[in-house]
Every structure is written in structure tokens, then in C-alpha cells.
Design an enzyme around this catalytic site. Structure first.
Site, PDB file in Angstrom:
ATOM      1  N   CYS A 236      32.022  40.230  42.231  1.00  0.00           N
ATOM      2  CA  CYS A 236      33.440  40.387  41.896  1.00  0.00           C
ATOM      3  C   CYS A 236      34.089  41.592  42.557  1.00  0.00           C
ATOM      4  O   CYS A 236      35.319  41.667  42.628  1.00  0.00           O
ATOM      5  CB  CYS A 236      33.596  40.470  40.386  1.00  0.00           C
ATOM      6  SG  CYS A 236      32.750  39.142  39.500  1.00  0.00           S
TER       7      CYS A 236
ATOM      8  N   HIS B  92      40.388  42.681  38.762  1.00  0.00           N
ATOM      9  CA  HIS B  92      39.556  41.477  38.790  1.00  0.00           C
ATOM     10  C   HIS B  92      39.842  40.648  37.549  1.00  0.00           C
ATOM     11  O   HIS B  92      39.955  41.177  36.438  1.00  0.00           O
ATOM     12  CB  HIS B  92      38.080  41.882  38.835  1.00  0.00           C
ATOM     13  CG  HIS B  92      37.139  40.766  38.542  1.00  0.00           C
ATOM     14  ND1 HIS B  92      37.229  39.528  39.141  1.00  0.00           N
ATOM     15  CD2 HIS B  92      36.074  40.692  37.685  1.00  0.00           C
ATOM     16  CE1 HIS B  92      36.261  38.753  38.689  1.00  0.00           C
ATOM     17  NE2 HIS B  92      35.558  39.418  37.805  1.00  0.00           N
TER      18      HIS B  92
ATOM     19  N   ASN C 296      37.598  32.921  36.043  1.00  0.00           N
ATOM     20  CA  ASN C 296      36.996  34.022  36.817  1.00  0.00           C
ATOM     21  C   ASN C 296      36.502  33.449  38.143  1.00  0.00           C
ATOM     22  O   ASN C 296      35.554  32.670  38.177  1.00  0.00           O
ATOM     23  CB  ASN C 296      35.837  34.625  36.024  1.00  0.00           C
ATOM     24  CG  ASN C 296      35.158  35.791  36.725  1.00  0.00           C
ATOM     25  OD1 ASN C 296      35.253  35.940  37.940  1.00  0.00           O
ATOM     26  ND2 ASN C 296      34.452  36.607  35.961  1.00  0.00           N
TER      27      ASN C 296
END
Length: 351
Positions: A134, A276, A307
Site C-alpha cells: 500500500c 491510503h 482497499n
């Protein structure tokens, strides 16, 4: 005892010729790609014992996008990259380096980046993948900034792309609703003003097991199908959700303070905050931590994308600019964090 003269003291030592780069670098263009298929919480609840209300309260996610079965990370990366290149106003043959941030390209070699280079019709640039999950895109922006300023590259294409649907256990109640697919890209090149602030980055390897691949690749071969033509079960990701939440909120939230301080800015001077897209509650906690004014737009794409790991920051950036939520030329604080555990934050001038 025999001694040797150092290069600095040898009168006959040839002097290396090294390139001189521009003083500054900036992001010239961004692009994003979301697959067509929308997967709602209601559909996810046909795989696990849960509800739309529970998923929304825990994560802020209402839906996510899944790529087609035949759609690869290279397909998605190409779409995002072409948009970024078009916004930057350059041609593919001007790209010196391609950095591909991904953990879902299903081969250890060749990397995805050289294959993307062929797709784009570039002129044989340096190309390699970044495995920082990420935080991969923010890592890539830092590397691209350094490459341009050092003179080793003119334009660098940074791509964050994931096909996490291939690596998601649909029957794991703790992760089945979290992940989605997508791609985001940016073109970094020379600038006559500071366009990318200092990167505050690091790792916490003691917590490597908080987000990890449950199985190894041992036994997987070729095109990920068995000799009879059936699909092989791919390794899945597992996550210790509460531990990751505490790490993000209490351990690394101060990183955003450091990134602001390094850039010589305050939260009130920002035009956008693009963290993020891991969890809406984590985003809210970070907003509170830095005292972000209510008028500063915040990326909350997780509600529609889930995500998307390395793709989440550039994907949100492209959307905010395209929809006018964030201003072109504005200052944005971007922050990536996740498996490794790793993190990176920097302030950038939006293209």
C-alpha cells in the site's frame, strides 16, 4: 605496510563525468482506471455471514470494483498510464523509467513494468516493480523525484496497480469485503519550482505478519492453471485487522506531521489530503490527529473502491482532480501505509 592513495589525492585520477539534473521535479500528469464490475456489500454477504451495515460501520466500504477474469494488472496499468501520459503532454518515448508498484502481478519474473513498457510503445526504458504494498506508489514518487533531480531520468512513469480479487479468500469474514481492483499512474518530470516535498518513509518489520500472504507460491506453474485446464487456487492475503488499525492510528499517524514539517507547511495550507484508502475510521483518526480544517477535501474513495493497495492514492488523486474536488496546482499530502509493515508520506503539487 603498503598504502594506497585515495582517488582524492591522486593527481592522475580521471574525473568521472556524471549527468546534471534539474533542481526540482514535479508530477506532470495523473490517470486512473476502475474496472467495470461493481461488487456491492450485498453480493459480498452471499459469500460470508455479514451485512451491509456491519461492513459499512467497520470499514466505510459500500462497494468495490473487480477486474474481469481475463483482465491483468498490465491491462489496468496501461489504461491508467495512458491517461497520465496524456495529461503530462508527453509521448511514451520520452519516458526514461517505469516504476510499477504492485504485489499482485502473479509472476516473480519477468516483472510487470517491462511488459507495460512494451504495451505503451516506449523506447526501452529502465523498468522494474516495487513490492511495498500500500505504500508502493508513494515509494515510487520518492524514487522518481530523486531520479529526475539527479539527472538519471527525464520523465518517470509511476504506476500503482492491483488485482486483489485474485488473492482474496471470499469466505474469510475478516478480509472478503476489504479489497478491490484498480490502477493509478503519475508522470514525474523536471520542474522550475519545488513540486515534490521530502519523503518521510520507513518500515516496521517486527510486525510483518500483520498483513501477509497465507500460502507460498510453491507448486504454482505456468499460467496458473493445472494440467487439466482448471484454475489453481491462488495464495490469499490474511490480515490482523485490529492490530493494523492500532498501528496506523497510534504508531504511524505522526508520520504525517513529519511530512508537513519537512515541507515547511501546516495542515491549514493544504488543498487536499489523500491517504491510503484502508479504512474510513483510520482516515478520520488521521484528520483529527493533524487538525485538518474542515474546508480541506479528503479522499474517501474507499466507499466505492475498497482497499486497492498500491493503486489507492493515485486512483483517488486522479478522481479528485477530474471531478474538481481538488485544485490543479494545489498542495496535497499523500500517505501510503500497509504490508511490510511499511509507510511513506510526502506533500506534492498536484498537476
Amino acid at each position: 605496510m603498503t598504502t594506497q592513495s585515495s582517488p582524492e589525492t591522486r593527481a592522475d585520477q580521471p574525473v568521472l563525468t556524471v549527468p546534471e539534473g534539474p533542481r526540482h521535479a514535479r508530477i506532470h500528469g495523473v490517470g486512473g482506471y476502475r474496472p467495470e464490475r461493481v461488487v456491492t456489500n450485498e453480493e459480498v454477504c452471499t459469500w460470508i455471514d455479514s451485512s451491509d451495515e456491519w461492513i459499512t460501520q467497520r470499514s466505510g466500504i459500500k462497494e468495490r470494483r473487480f477486474a474481469r477474469e481475463d483482465e491483468t494488472v498490465i491491462d489496468m496499468a496501461e489504461a491508467a498510464a495512458r491517461d497520465a501520459i496524456a495529461m503530462a503532454g508527453i509521448t511514451p518515448d520520452q519516458i526514461s523509467v517505469i516504476l510499477m508498484a504492485t504485489v499482485t502481478h502473479p509472476y516473480q519474473t519477468p516483472a510487470a513494468a517491462p511488459l507495460l513498457a512494451i504495451r505503451l510503445g516506449t523506447n526501452g526504458p529502465a523498468a522494474f516493480d516495487i513490492s511495498a504494498a500500500c505504500a508502493g506508489y508513494c515509494y515510487g514518487i520518492s524514487l522518481a523525484n530523486d531520479m529526475v533531480r539527479a539527472g538519471s531520468a527525464e520523465y518517470v512513469l509511476v504506476v500503482g496497480v492491483e488485482k486483489l480479487s485474485d488473492f482474496t479468500d471470499k469466505h474469510d469474514r475478516g478480509t472478503a469485503f476489504i479489497f478491490g481492483d484498480g490502477a493509478g499512474a503519475a508522470v514525474v518530470g523536471p520542474s522550475d519550482f519545488p513540486g515534490i516535498g521530502p519523503t518521510i518513509w520507513g518500515s516496521d518489520g517486527d510486525n510483518w505478519d500483520k498483513i501477509m500472504q497465507k500460502e507460498s507460491w510453491t507448486g504454482l506453474r505456468g499460467d496458473m492453471t493445472d494440467p487439466a485446464g482448471g484454475a489453481v487456487e491462488w495464495p490469499n492475503f490474511a490480515m490482523q485487522g485490529q492490530s493494523v488499525f492500532r498501528w496506523a492510528v497510534y504508531s504511524i499517524a505522526p508520520i504525517v506531521d513529519k511530512a508537513l514539517a519537512a515541507a515547511g507547511l501546516t495542515a491549514a495550507q493544504l488543498d487536499a489530503f489523500i491517504p491510503h484508502q484502508a479504512n474510513m475510521r483510520i482516515t478520520d483518526a488521521m484528520i483529527k490527529h493533524i487538525g485538518l480544517p474542515e474546508n480541506v477535501p479528503v479522499a474517501r474513495d474507499i466507499a466505492e473502491t475498497g482497499n486497492t493497495s498500491a493503486a489507492s492514492v493515485p486512483l483517488a488523486t486522479a478522481r479528485m482532480l477530474n471531478e474538481g474536488e481538488a485544485p490543479h496546482g494545489g498542495l496535497a499530502l499523500q500517505f501510503g501505509f500497509g504490508a511490510g509493515l511499511v509507510y511513506a508520506a510526502q506533500v506534492v503539487v498536484l498537476p
